[in-house]
Design an enzyme around this catalytic site. Structure first.
Site, PDB file in Angstrom:
ATOM      1  N   HIS A   1       1.002  -1.309   0.033  1.00 47.75           N
ATOM      2  CA  HIS A   1       0.222   0.059  -0.071  1.00 47.75           C
ATOM      3  C   HIS A   1       0.926   1.204  -0.130  1.00 47.75           C
ATOM      4  O   HIS A   1       1.727   1.167   0.882  1.00 47.75           O
ATOM      5  CB  HIS A   1      -0.809   0.245   1.203  1.00 47.75           C
ATOM      6  CG  HIS A   1      -2.121   0.787   1.061  1.00 47.75           C
ATOM      7  ND1 HIS A   1      -1.748   2.147   1.322  1.00 47.75           N
ATOM      8  CD2 HIS A   1      -3.317   0.735   0.900  1.00 47.75           C
ATOM      9  CE1 HIS A   1      -2.998   3.122   0.998  1.00 47.75           C
ATOM     10  NE2 HIS A   1      -3.966   2.137   0.951  1.00 47.75           N
TER      11      HIS A   1
ATOM     12  N   ARG B   1      -6.194  10.313  -0.388  1.00 48.87           N
ATOM     13  CA  ARG B   1      -5.680  10.759  -1.513  1.00 48.87           C
ATOM     14  C   ARG B   1      -6.990  11.246  -2.478  1.00 48.87           C
ATOM     15  O   ARG B   1      -7.054  12.118  -3.449  1.00 48.87           O
ATOM     16  CB  ARG B   1      -4.503   9.961  -2.225  1.00 48.87           C
ATOM     17  CG  ARG B   1      -3.320  10.210  -1.824  1.00 48.87           C
ATOM     18  CD  ARG B   1      -2.338   9.323  -2.490  1.00 48.87           C
ATOM     19  NE  ARG B   1      -2.832   7.840  -1.713  1.00 48.87           N
ATOM     20  CZ  ARG B   1      -2.618   6.956  -2.307  1.00 48.87           C
ATOM     21  NH1 ARG B   1      -2.194   6.784  -3.734  1.00 48.87           N
ATOM     22  NH2 ARG B   1      -2.880   5.636  -1.940  1.00 48.87           N
TER      23      ARG B   1
END
Ligand code: FAD
Ligand code: SF4
Ligand code: SF4
Ligand code: FES
Lengths: 578, 249
Positions: free
Chosen positions: A328, A348
């Site tokens: 990740h 994000r």
């Protein structure tokens, strides 16, 4: 609180923030997304899968001769925990009998038991720790489902294939994307609370690799909400679904026709081996983050040791894409206590930007995961533009304060309560300051090969969720694995229960385990590893040495120790057990 | 592509900005008492890591290791402080002199119900968890909650039948059961929480019409042709279509 020496870098990030906010508001990509060539280049040079020693050839079994992730090859080329000869009498007198055995009490396992029940079949869930001590509990960000009018299931299909570099099995991606809207509805009928707009329409957000906003969510606790809902439903039917906790499976059982016929369990409380006879078996054991591949810290739960792979492989099941690992992009690097902790991609998706130590953007924030991870590793290694911590880690900033600036004050607190709480514990207010991040070992892209009915090459053996392989190719996009365990867990229960209605079983056997041991010695494999690992050991090395001094018959529980001994996890550059 | 980049990071390397380097503080050790037994552990350890540092393989008392599953509820006291504190072992740091014990399971009974047969009303709550009406508003549960939730407020909301409020206030509950253990009225707060959350999701949600439309479309085979076409496409053609697709802002 961030230490003094990070303050200057933090100020630089604050200085570039107004311009970056403008950019974010402009609606254009804040940084140019990479084209195909750039993607290939950064992957080949910086993704951990491609570093030397990352893969090694497996010498036995169905995938013999293939290059697999080294740590996976190691647990596959290892000894069984059970001595087949000593189990003989127990195979004739099983401890439990059930129509459907479900191994793993995470999301996929719960679904399988629920759909089997709907199909009139009773089942038994056996699980390693408690029900819901699973990766499913931990997912934060969301689930992909093409529910928005401007989106479509076929678009979702294309995005998923592109993310997986077009290697995914198309028939699996089709059912994944096609079942998704129905899954959203069924979950809410079970009581899952989706984030919605004022008019009731589903709130959708972007995730890495999505071309339409498609991420549905439950604040940042999607996993906890879905998992607790499914568990509550399972526990509402004690007459139809039996649950055994702290009794992980360690080997599958076959009959003389080669049909899967149940499993051997190992009671963590009593160290007994127990026999389950079952007409059909579903493996829903989840992923392998606790193997600490390449020494990386992980986001995964304590029991994520890839046990399903080991059991299925010894029984002759074929694995797919077991040479790729998902890191990740944004695991926490600071504070040290939560190193590896997952910072959801939704940060994000909502406008958070990755920045180097000078406060500059260096990558499009929503590249597919492998690309984004490789770009962050490049920033911290080759370019030397990461922020170092005194624990020897390096990371980049994930600029979270932008989120409230884009969406209005209070948004972060409401949408990301888990994240805000976690950092507040250490005196960091993420609405004012960015988080320091680095890739963390996250997801098992491949697994036991299945078809769209969750069948494997072994009759009677079904697999669903993270343990399965084929649906994501070599790179899973965010939100597609929550979808995966829902879609395929539900399917596994339907098809396995249907199969259980008609199958006729022969005698239970562990002959495949003996045969595997013979193959190992023929191939000249010498190892003291015992698998499945069940749990990692985090005892200090000197303590482990003292524990290993025991003479004679080592208790089975100590296989955890033996397997972890001298492997140095937590001592490499990438850090410690999280 | 590269030429379009606003500020290639390499350009910065030449600038004379020197950022300070990290200083390595020595790992200090602290003394803790794990179920009464003295142990010396690193100061920066969480309770969970401290237990493991002593060589114990935790079987019960660890699950997610990141604050989601509630497997690791812990009670502790600190020197010179009469109060009992609570925390999740995976996210709470040790302190010098801390005396602790994990509570891996809290005995309790979960009500059995068929979600399709019940209503989102106070009567449902009363039927399955009648004990909540014994609440004496002592606020112990709220003080106990390691997630910092307003537990007493959601118990009170449940008594009023305000299911939406219970849903909202109990949303982040990790079911550690510590509140239930400390409650003088012997209420099982978190079980009331999950009942109300499920009732909300099932009966009190706003309906999503666009979802109905999409489900119907799929059922009627609207996307079948497009799926068939894409599934038959070669990798190159798919790749071309993928990189050419427009991206929603
Ligand atoms: C921190 C985190 C965040 C995530 N966020 C997202 C997200 O936002 N979106 C998304 O799409 N995906 C996300 N994921 C991925 C996703 O949550 C998982 O891939 C998915 O939940 C896996 O479900 P599962 O049922 O297959 O496995 P799990 O939920 O892991 O369940 C497996 C179960 O099997 C048990 N088990 C293991 N071995 C044995 C054995 N030998 N015998 C018996 N039982 C065994 C385990 O204890 C566990 O209970 C996230 C994952 C993590 C770790
Ligand atoms: S601890 Fe029990 S009695 Fe006290 S406020 Fe909470 S629910 Fe009520
Ligand atoms: S409400 Fe109770 S069970 Fe839930 S997290 Fe708080 S103390 Fe634990
Ligand atoms: S181990 Fe899951 S909350 Fe601590």
């Amino acid at each position: 609180m961030y230490p003094e020496y990070m303050h200057e870098s933090l100020e630089l990030a604050a200085k570039t923030r107004p311009a970056r906010l403008e950019l974010a508001k402009s609606g254009k990509p804040v940084y140019p997304p990479m084209n195909a060539t750039e993607r290939e280049d950064v992957l080949a040079k910086f993704h951990p899968d491609f570093t030397s020693g990352a893969r090694s050839k497996i010498r036995i079994g169905p995938n013999k001769g293939e290059e697999l992730t080294t740590e996976v090859t190691e647990i596959l080329e290892a000894h069984s925990m059970v001595e087949p000869r000593l189990m003989d009498i127990h195979l004739r007198k099983p401890d439990y009998e059930t129509d459907l055995l479900i191994i793993g009490g995470g999301g996929a396992g719960c679904w399988a038991s629920i759909t089997a029940m709907q199909n009139g079949i009773n089942s038994m869930i056996v699980t390693k720790l408690r029900m819901g001590d699973a990766n499913t509990m931990m997912s934060e960000g969301g689930m992909q489902a093409a529910v928005a009018p401007q989106d479509s299931p076929t678009r979702h299909y294309l995005d998923a294939l592109g993310g997986g570099h077009f290697e995914n099995k198309p028939e699996l991606v089709r059912v994944l994307t096609e079942d998704a809207p129905q899954i959203v509805r069924e979950l809410e009928n079970l009581g899952v609370i989706w984030d919605k707009m004022d008019d009731g329409s589903m709130q959708v957000l972007h995730g890495g690799g999505t071309s339409r906003k498609r991420m549905v969510s439950c604040r940042d606790y999607i996993g906890a909400i879905i998992m607790r809902t499914l568990m509550d439903e399972v526990k509402n039917h004690p007459d139809k679904i039996t649950v055994r906790e702290f009794e992980p499976a360690v080997e599958l059982l076959l009959d003389e026709k080669g049909q899967c016929a149940g499993a051997i369990l190992y009671s963590l409380d009593t160290e007994q081996f127990l026999t389950v006879k079952a007409k059909a078996t579903v493996i829903a054991t989840g992923g392998f983050g606790r193997l600490h591949i390449r020494g990386f810290a992980t986001t995964n739960h304590y029991g994520a040791t890839g046990d399903g792979l080991v059991m299925a492989y010894r029984a002759g099941a074929h694995l797919k894409f077991m040479d790729s690992v998902q890191y990740h992009p944004t695991g926490a690097v600071f504070p040290e206590q939560i190193a590896g902790f997952l910072i959801t991609e939704k940060i994000r998706g909502a406008g958070g930007q990755p920045l180097n130590k000078f406060g500059d953007l260096f990558v499009f924030p929503r590249e597919p995961r492998d690309i984004e991870s490789a770009a962050i590793i490049r920033e911290c290694t080759e370019r030397g533009l990461g922020v170092d911590t005194f624990a020897g880690r390096s990371g980049v900033w994930l600029d979270s304060p932008l989120i409230d600036m884009i969406h209005g004050e209070g948004y972060t607190k409401h949408q990301f309560p888990g994240m805000v709480r976690q950092f507040n514990r250490y005196g960091i207010d993420i609405t004012k300051l960015p988080m320091l991040v680095y890739p963390s070992l996250h997801y098992q892209n491949g697994g036991i090969e299945i078809n769209e009915r969750c069948e494997t090459n072994i009759p009677g053996l079904y697999v669903a969720g993270e343990a399965s392989g084929g649906v994501h190719g070599r790179n899973r996009l965010m939100g597609n694995s929550v979808l995966d365990y829902n879609v395929f867990g539900r399917r596994a229960g339907m098809y396995a229960s249907e199969y259980a209605k008609s199958v006729k079983l022969g005698n239970l056997s562990l002959e495949h385990v003996s045969a595997y041991a013979r193959d190992m010695s023929c191939a000249g494999i010498q190892t003291d590893l015992v698998s499945p690992l069940i749990l990692p050991s985090y005892a200090p090395e000197d303590v482990k040495l003292q524990q290993m001094a025991r003479l004679g018959n080592t208790p089975a529980r100590h296989s955890m120790l033996r397997t972890r001994f001298g492997r140095d996890e937590g001592k490499t550059a990438h850090g410690k057990a999280g | 592509m590269t030429s379009k980049r606003a500020a290639p990071p390499e350009a910065k390397k030449d600038e004379a900005v020197e950022l300070p380097t990290p200083v390595n503080p020595q790992t200090r050790m602290v003394t803790v008492y794990i179920m009464g037994k003295r142990a010396v552990v690193p100061e920066h350890a969480t309770i969970m890591r401290a237990i493991e540092y002593t060589g114990v393989q935790i079987i019960r008392g660890a699950g997610c290791r990141e604050g989601f599953c509630g497997a690791c509820g812990t009670l502790y006291r600190l020197p010179g402080d009469y109060r009992i504190h609570t925390g999740l072992a995976c996210t709470t740091l040790v302190k010098d002199g801390m005396s602790l014990t994990q509570i891996p399971a809290v005995p309790m009974e979960k009500a059995i119900y068929d979600l399709e047969q019940i209503e989102a009303t106070v009567d449902t709550i009363k039927k399955y968890y009648p004990a909540i009406f014994r609440c004496v508003s002592c606020n112990t549960c709220t003080k106990t909650c390691p997630q910092g939730l307003q537990v007493m407020d959601y118990v009170n909301a449940a008594m009023r039948g305000d299911i939406a409020e219970v849903m909202d206030l109990s949303f982040d509950c990790v079911s550690c059961g510590l509140c239930a253990l400390r409650c003088p009225a012997e209420i099982v707060q978190h079980k009331v929480g999950i009942l109300c959350r499920r009732l909300y999701g099932r009966y009190l949600r706003k309906e999503s019409r666009e979802l109905d439309v999409r489900i119907d479309e799929i059922r009627n085979g609207v996307y079948d042709a497009e799926y068939a076409e894409m599934m038959a496409m070669a990798k190159e053609a798919l790749s071309e279509q993928y990189y050419a697709r427009d991206i929603e802002a």
